[in-house]
Enzyme design. Sequence first.
Site, mmCIF file in Angstrom:
data_model
loop_
_atom_site.group_PDB
_atom_site.id
_atom_site.type_symbol
_atom_site.label_atom_id
_atom_site.label_comp_id
_atom_site.label_asym_id
_atom_site.label_seq_id
_atom_site.Cartn_x
_atom_site.Cartn_y
_atom_site.Cartn_z
ATOM 1 N N LYS A 1 -1.169 -0.722 10.289
ATOM 2 C CA LYS A 1 -2.616 -0.912 10.194
ATOM 3 C C LYS A 1 -2.945 -2.303 9.672
ATOM 4 C CE LYS A 1 -5.165 -0.093 6.658
ATOM 5 N NZ LYS A 1 -6.235 0.128 5.681
ATOM 6 N N ASN A 2 -2.252 -2.722 8.618
ATOM 7 C CA ASN A 2 -2.590 -3.988 7.967
ATOM 8 C C ASN A 2 -2.178 -5.207 8.783
ATOM 9 O OD1 ASN A 2 -3.809 -2.691 5.843
ATOM 10 N ND2 ASN A 2 -2.011 -2.759 4.513
ATOM 11 N N ARG B 1 -13.088 -3.071 4.413
ATOM 12 C CA ARG B 1 -12.999 -4.416 3.856
ATOM 13 C C ARG B 1 -12.433 -5.435 4.835
ATOM 14 N NH1 ARG B 1 -13.655 -5.904 -1.147
ATOM 15 N NH2 ARG B 1 -14.407 -4.354 -2.620
ATOM 16 N N CYS C 1 -11.985 0.579 0.379
ATOM 17 C CA CYS C 1 -11.431 1.321 -0.759
ATOM 18 C C CYS C 1 -12.056 0.873 -2.076
ATOM 19 C CB CYS C 1 -9.918 1.120 -0.859
ATOM 20 S SG CYS C 1 -8.961 1.997 0.366
ATOM 21 N N ASP D 1 0.790 -1.144 -2.430
ATOM 22 C CA ASP D 1 0.462 0.001 -1.575
ATOM 23 C C ASP D 1 1.492 1.124 -1.649
ATOM 24 O OD1 ASP D 1 -1.933 -1.014 -0.737
ATOM 25 O OD2 ASP D 1 -1.261 -1.616 1.254
ATOM 26 N N ILE E 1 -1.633 -6.065 -9.274
ATOM 27 C CA ILE E 1 -2.408 -6.635 -8.168
ATOM 28 C C ILE E 1 -3.890 -6.274 -8.271
ATOM 29 C CG2 ILE E 1 -2.657 -6.786 -5.661
ATOM 30 C CD1 ILE E 1 -0.051 -7.963 -6.614
#
Length: 419
Positions: free
Chosen positions: A22-23, A93, A117, A307, A329
């Site tokens: 996805k990223n 985002r 998120c 993540d 993070i």
Amino acid sequence: MDKLTIKASNPLAGEVVISGAKNAALPILMAGVLAETDFIVSNVPSLRDVITSCELLRCLGAEVEDLGGSRIRISTTNLNEYCAPYDLVKTMRASILILGPLLARYGTADVSLPGGCAIGARPVNLHLHGLELMGAKIEVKEGYIKARVDGRLKGTHIFMDMVSVGATENLLMAAALADGTTVIENAAREPEVTDLAHCLIAMGAKITGIGTATLKIEGVERLSGCEYRVMPDRIETGSFLVAAAVTRGKIRCVSADPSALEAVLSKLEDAGAEITTGEDWIELDMKGQRPKSVNIKTAPYPAFPTDMQAQFCVLNALAEGTGRVTETIFENRFMHVPELIRMGADIEQEGNTCIIHGIDRLNGAQVMATDLRASASLVIAGLMAEGTTTVDRIYHLDRGYEHIEAKFQGLGAEVVRVK
């Protein structure tokens, strides 16, 4: 609203096919705006955020066609709108990633301030500062980023005050069509950034330093479409491996990329897993043993990924011993902890660190997903909980995991979607 119900599982066993990342897919889809000819992206996961990205591109006037088989075609021939509206951007985002491509190719972009998120501020100032250094005039007005440039963006030297994946991606795409050479220092090194860079090169961009903290981009006059395959999802891979470790099972992840997951695989080995890898597969075998607790500290790639933090909280909650999990993070990224405590986990939170004392089993409960990775951790927790666990608000899960219940069922777990 959909829910997932999870019953205590036998050790997971079998093979799971990993989806596209996805990223990586989201910025690559946005990069389609840069291409003057048709652009085809393959290995695109069927996810809510991907659907939103396609809706955003259509909203701008681009033609977006689902070719089937996880392939999407993008044509910008009729792109004639330069505003990314609030009703789309508020849910994701990554919509901010349309800013650089629109500005670089068309000289104008209005992008609503992003949502997504609820795991911290994630400020967009790094994106804006870099674009201003490239000659853009930017104002934030009435909830919108309004960016303009006369002519083309100009190559420049950008030092990132902090490592930011999104800002690196936005500036990389913008610099690809800038006039002159751009150097991005303290750039993010995540595999998804590398994947985007390789995609841009396939479109005709000139980029060196890929995979390092210093990217050099020589701007070109135009970029052309190509066909590009999105990398495997390293976070989905890691999530299934942790689920297998927690249930003391043995699974093989195929269509995976072991090289993108070295920090996670190392910690799984520390937890007692036997890890075997091939070019595009990873096998984990717990030999029926309970995992051992591990200490982790999140940091930018190639260190341990934020993540995967929530999933390792679950691993430690069910492991032998006591483990410490430190998040560096994002602030506010322990929202899964109160839900795990509701399931009986023994966790103390001290600032950005959780001290987790492992227990043998959790208790099934009704819990609420608060963000994407937290929701995955609650599903994993349910696999080792007495009774039934119900996870509410799984729209978070659908933003990042493709067919998650079917994949778990294929490994022998009782995970069911309830409408």
